[in-house]
Design a protein around this motif. Structure first.
Motif, PDB file in Angstrom:
ATOM      1  N   ARG A  48       2.027   4.187 -11.890  1.00 49.03           N
ATOM      2  CA  ARG A  48       2.117   5.585 -11.248  1.00 49.03           C
ATOM      3  C   ARG A  48       2.958   5.677  -9.950  1.00 49.03           C
ATOM      4  NH1 ARG A  48      -1.984   9.652 -14.078  1.00 49.03           N
ATOM      5  NH2 ARG A  48      -1.881   8.675 -16.240  1.00 49.03           N
ATOM      6  N   LYS A  49       3.497   6.726  -9.872  1.00 45.47           N
ATOM      7  CA  LYS A  49       4.117   7.052  -8.341  1.00 45.47           C
ATOM      8  C   LYS A  49       3.534   8.368  -8.002  1.00 45.47           C
ATOM      9  CE  LYS A  49       8.647   6.457  -7.657  1.00 45.47           C
ATOM     10  NZ  LYS A  49       9.971   6.744  -7.905  1.00 45.47           N
ATOM     11  N   SER A  50       3.205   8.655  -6.613  1.00 46.45           N
ATOM     12  CA  SER A  50       2.516   9.530  -6.138  1.00 46.45           C
ATOM     13  C   SER A  50       2.874   9.896  -4.781  1.00 46.45           C
ATOM     14  CB  SER A  50       1.054   9.474  -6.183  1.00 46.45           C
ATOM     15  OG  SER A  50       0.658   8.700  -5.283  1.00 46.45           O
ATOM     16  N   TRP A  51       3.078  10.964  -4.333  1.00 43.24           N
ATOM     17  CA  TRP A  51       2.883  11.549  -3.068  1.00 43.24           C
ATOM     18  C   TRP A  51       1.450  11.382  -2.421  1.00 43.24           C
ATOM     19  CZ3 TRP A  51       6.348  12.061   0.774  1.00 43.24           C
ATOM     20  CH2 TRP A  51       7.792  12.414   0.356  1.00 43.24           C
ATOM     21  N   GLN A  52       1.182  10.766  -1.319  1.00 45.89           N
ATOM     22  CA  GLN A  52      -0.273  10.880  -0.933  1.00 45.89           C
ATOM     23  C   GLN A  52      -0.326  11.262   0.565  1.00 45.89           C
ATOM     24  OE1 GLN A  52      -1.975   6.966  -1.186  1.00 45.89           O
ATOM     25  NE2 GLN A  52      -1.727   6.598  -3.347  1.00 45.89           N
ATOM     26  N   VAL A  53      -1.188  12.015   0.508  1.00 47.50           N
ATOM     27  CA  VAL A  53      -1.453  12.514   2.123  1.00 47.50           C
ATOM     28  C   VAL A  53      -2.790  12.173   2.454  1.00 47.50           C
ATOM     29  CG1 VAL A  53      -1.935  14.656   3.483  1.00 47.50           C
ATOM     30  CG2 VAL A  53      -0.381  14.810   1.136  1.00 47.50           C
ATOM     31  N   LYS A  54      -2.751  11.442   3.485  1.00 43.94           N
ATOM     32  CA  LYS A  54      -3.951  10.837   4.050  1.00 43.94           C
ATOM     33  C   LYS A  54      -4.392  11.466   5.554  1.00 43.94           C
ATOM     34  CE  LYS A  54      -5.712   6.364   6.033  1.00 43.94           C
ATOM     35  NZ  LYS A  54      -5.425   5.029   6.387  1.00 43.94           N
ATOM     36  N   ILE A  55      -5.351  11.750   5.439  1.00 48.58           N
ATOM     37  CA  ILE A  55      -6.062  12.487   6.662  1.00 48.58           C
ATOM     38  C   ILE A  55      -7.183  11.837   7.283  1.00 48.58           C
ATOM     39  CG2 ILE A  55      -7.158  14.610   7.566  1.00 48.58           C
ATOM     40  CD1 ILE A  55      -5.439  14.963   4.260  1.00 48.58           C
ATOM     41  N   GLY A  56      -7.107  11.050   8.184  1.00 48.47           N
ATOM     42  CA  GLY A  56      -8.108  10.301   8.948  1.00 48.47           C
ATOM     43  C   GLY A  56      -9.344  11.186   9.341  1.00 48.47           C
ATOM     44  N   ILE A  57     -10.515  10.596   9.359  1.00 51.54           N
ATOM     45  CA  ILE A  57     -11.659  11.188   9.765  1.00 51.54           C
ATOM     46  C   ILE A  57     -12.083  10.573  11.121  1.00 51.54           C
ATOM     47  CG2 ILE A  57     -14.232  11.323   9.471  1.00 51.54           C
ATOM     48  CD1 ILE A  57     -13.736  10.645   6.352  1.00 51.54           C
ATOM     49  N   PRO A  58     -11.858  11.620  12.114  1.00 46.73           N
ATOM     50  CA  PRO A  58     -11.765  10.835  13.523  1.00 46.73           C
ATOM     51  C   PRO A  58     -13.271  10.790  13.950  1.00 46.73           C
ATOM     52  CG  PRO A  58     -11.391  13.511  13.319  1.00 46.73           C
ATOM     53  CD  PRO A  58     -11.394  12.968  12.182  1.00 46.73           C
ATOM     54  N   LYS A  59     -13.532  10.183  15.088  1.00 47.83           N
ATOM     55  CA  LYS A  59     -14.727  10.089  15.847  1.00 47.83           C
ATOM     56  C   LYS A  59     -15.026  11.355  16.354  1.00 47.83           C
ATOM     57  CE  LYS A  59     -13.578   6.450  18.197  1.00 47.83           C
ATOM     58  NZ  LYS A  59     -13.866   5.351  19.078  1.00 47.83           N
ATOM     59  N   ASN A  60     -16.465  11.489  16.715  1.00 47.03           N
ATOM     60  CA  ASN A  60     -16.910  12.619  17.540  1.00 47.03           C
ATOM     61  C   ASN A  60     -16.191  13.087  18.708  1.00 47.03           C
ATOM     62  OD1 ASN A  60     -18.752  13.405  15.559  1.00 47.03           O
ATOM     63  ND2 ASN A  60     -20.463  12.279  16.810  1.00 47.03           N
ATOM     64  N   ASP A  61     -15.417  12.200  19.315  1.00 44.71           N
ATOM     65  CA  ASP A  61     -14.679  12.441  20.602  1.00 44.71           C
ATOM     66  C   ASP A  61     -13.324  12.746  20.205  1.00 44.71           C
ATOM     67  OD1 ASP A  61     -13.694  10.113  19.726  1.00 44.71           O
ATOM     68  OD2 ASP A  61     -14.087   9.043  21.706  1.00 44.71           O
ATOM     69  N   GLY A  62     -12.873  12.928  19.168  1.00 51.62           N
ATOM     70  CA  GLY A  62     -11.495  13.399  18.595  1.00 51.62           C
ATOM     71  C   GLY A  62     -10.790  12.017  18.598  1.00 51.62           C
ATOM     72  N   SER A  63     -11.076  11.042  18.880  1.00 50.26           N
ATOM     73  CA  SER A  63     -10.297   9.849  18.602  1.00 50.26           C
ATOM     74  C   SER A  63      -9.812   9.638  17.097  1.00 50.26           C
ATOM     75  CB  SER A  63     -10.918   8.536  18.877  1.00 50.26           C
ATOM     76  OG  SER A  63     -10.316   7.238  18.581  1.00 50.26           O
ATOM     77  N   THR A  64      -8.512   9.091  17.057  1.00 47.78           N
ATOM     78  CA  THR A  64      -7.910   9.017  15.638  1.00 47.78           C
ATOM     79  C   THR A  64      -8.144   7.284  15.154  1.00 47.78           C
ATOM     80  OG1 THR A  64      -5.700   8.558  16.494  1.00 47.78           O
ATOM     81  CG2 THR A  64      -6.265  10.673  15.923  1.00 47.78           C
ATOM     82  N   ASP A  65      -9.033   6.511  15.783  1.00 49.58           N
ATOM     83  CA  ASP A  65      -9.223   5.343  15.226  1.00 49.58           C
ATOM     84  C   ASP A  65      -9.966   5.114  14.221  1.00 49.58           C
ATOM     85  OD1 ASP A  65      -9.518   2.614  14.987  1.00 49.58           O
ATOM     86  OD2 ASP A  65     -10.264   2.122  16.943  1.00 49.58           O
ATOM     87  N   ASN A  66      -8.987   5.037  13.013  1.00 49.08           N
ATOM     88  CA  ASN A  66      -9.825   5.256  11.724  1.00 49.08           C
ATOM     89  C   ASN A  66     -10.781   3.847  11.363  1.00 49.08           C
ATOM     90  OD1 ASN A  66      -8.581   7.497  11.094  1.00 49.08           O
ATOM     91  ND2 ASN A  66      -7.098   6.528   9.970  1.00 49.08           N
ATOM     92  N   GLU A  67     -10.442   2.715  12.076  1.00 50.38           N
ATOM     93  CA  GLU A  67     -11.181   1.664  11.943  1.00 50.38           C
ATOM     94  C   GLU A  67     -12.635   1.716  12.649  1.00 50.38           C
ATOM     95  OE1 GLU A  67      -8.748  -0.191   9.773  1.00 50.38           O
ATOM     96  OE2 GLU A  67     -10.687  -1.242  10.303  1.00 50.38           O
ATOM     97  N   ALA A  68     -12.686   2.643  13.612  1.00 51.52           N
ATOM     98  CA  ALA A  68     -14.096   2.744  14.097  1.00 51.52           C
ATOM     99  C   ALA A  68     -14.633   4.191  13.866  1.00 51.52           C
ATOM    100  CB  ALA A  68     -14.073   2.687  15.664  1.00 51.52           C
TER     101      ALA A  68
END
Length: 260
Positions: A47-67
Motif C-alpha cells: 500500500r502507498k499512502s500520504w503520511q502526516v507525522k505530528i511530533g509530540i513535543p516536550k513541555n518546553d516546546g522542544s521538537t526533539d522526538n527522541e526525548a
C-alpha cells in the motif's frame, strides 16, 4: 627503518555459502520445497499512502522526538490541536502537495510536522498502530488521528497493490538458493568437525582436510602483526595472533579451527 616481520599463510575458509555451492538439487527436491513453502514466495499486498507525522513535543516546546514525553499533557495537547487542524484541512480536499508546502515544519516550530508520500510497502514496514489502520482502509480514505509513542499520524491511502500468487518458474532461482542454504546449514557443522579433526591429525598440511570437504585452500599476501587487512580474514585479531603463534610460525603446524 626496520620492516616488521611478515608472514604468508595458507588457509581454508569454510562458509555455508561454499557448502551450498557443492549441493546438487533434483527437480523433485525443488518442486517439493516450493510446494511446502509457497506462501513465503507469494507477492504480499502493498500500500502507498500520504503520511502526516505530528511530533509530540516536550513541555518546553522542544521538537526533539527522541526525548519527547508522550505522557506530557501539555505537549500532547499541542500535538493533538495541530493534528485536528491538519485533519480538517485534509478532509476539505486540499491537495497534499499544497498541504506539505504550507505545513511542513521549520526548525523553529514548536510542533514538528512532516508530510510525505510513501512508496508501495508491505505490512510490517510501519509501526503496528499505523499498520493496523492502513491495511484496513479503503483506497482514497483518510484516517482519524493515530497516536504512537512519540508522534501522531494522519494517513490517506493512495494505492493498493493486491497480493498475488507466483509460479515456481517465476521464483525458481530464489527457491533453489534457499533450499541449498537450508541443506548447507545441516552440512556445515559436519564439515567444520571434519575440518578441525583432519587439520589436527595431519598438522603439516591442509590438503587432506581440503580434499575431504572439497574446499580448496587459499593463500594470503604477506602481512605483519601491525598491518591488519580490512575486508578479509586478516582483519580478525584471532587469525593474526594464531599466524604468529609458536605452533604455527615456528613449528609449521596447522592452527586450531578459528570460528569468526
Amino acid at each position: 627503518y626496520q620492516q616488521p616481520k611478515q608472514v604468508k599463510i595458507q588457509y581454508i575458509d569454510l562458509t555455508t555459502e561454499k557448502v551450498a555451492d557443492q549441493i546438487e538439487l533434483s527437480d523433485e527436491d525443488v518442486e517439493n520445497y516450493f510446494a511446502n513453502n509457497a506462501l513465503a514466495y507469494n507477492k504480499p499486498e502493498k500500500r502507498k499512502s500520504w503520511q502526516v507525522k505530528i511530533g509530540i513535543p516536550k513541555n518546553d516546546g522542544s521538537t526533539d522526538n527522541e526525548a519527547a514525553d508522550a505522557g506530557s499533557e501539555s505537549g500532547l495537547e499541542r500535538a493533538q490541536a495541530k493534528a485536528q487542524e491538519l485533519l480538517t484541512v485534509i478532509e476539505s480536499g486540499t491537495d497534499f502537495n499544497s498541504i506539505a508546502e504550507q505545513y511542513s515544519s521549520s526548525a523553529n516550530d514548536k510542533v514538528k510536522v512532516d508530510i510525505s508520500e510513501t512508496g508501495l510497502l508491505e505490512q510490517g514496514t510501519y509501526a503496528k498502530e499505523i499498520d493496523d489502520v492502513l491495511f484496513t482502509m479503503e483506497q482514497g480514505a483518510i484516517s482519524e488521528v493515530i497516536e504512537t509513542e512519540n508522534a501522531l499520524y494522519i494517513l490517506k491511502l493512495v494505492e493498493i497493490e493486491e497480493a498475488a500468487e507466483v509460479t515456481l518458474a517465476e521464483v525458481r532461482e530464489k527457491v533453489e538458493e534457499d533450499l541449498k542454504l537450508e541443506k548447507a546449514q545441516e552440512l556445515y557443522f559436519a564439515h567444520a568437525d571434519q575440518l578441525a579433526a583432519l587439520a589436527y591429525e595431519h598438522p603439516d598440511t591442509l590438503e587432506v582436510a581440503s580434499d575431504a570437504i572439497d574446499i580448496l585452500p587459499e593463500e594470503s599476501e604477506f602481512f605483519s602483526k601491525i598491518d591488519p587487512q580490512q575486508g578479509n580474514i586478516l582483519s580478525y585479531t584471532r587469525v593474526i595472533d594464531s599466524s604468529f603463534s609458536d605452533d604455527v610460525l615456528l613449528e609449521g603446524n596447522n592452527s586450531d579451527a578459528i570460528e569468526l
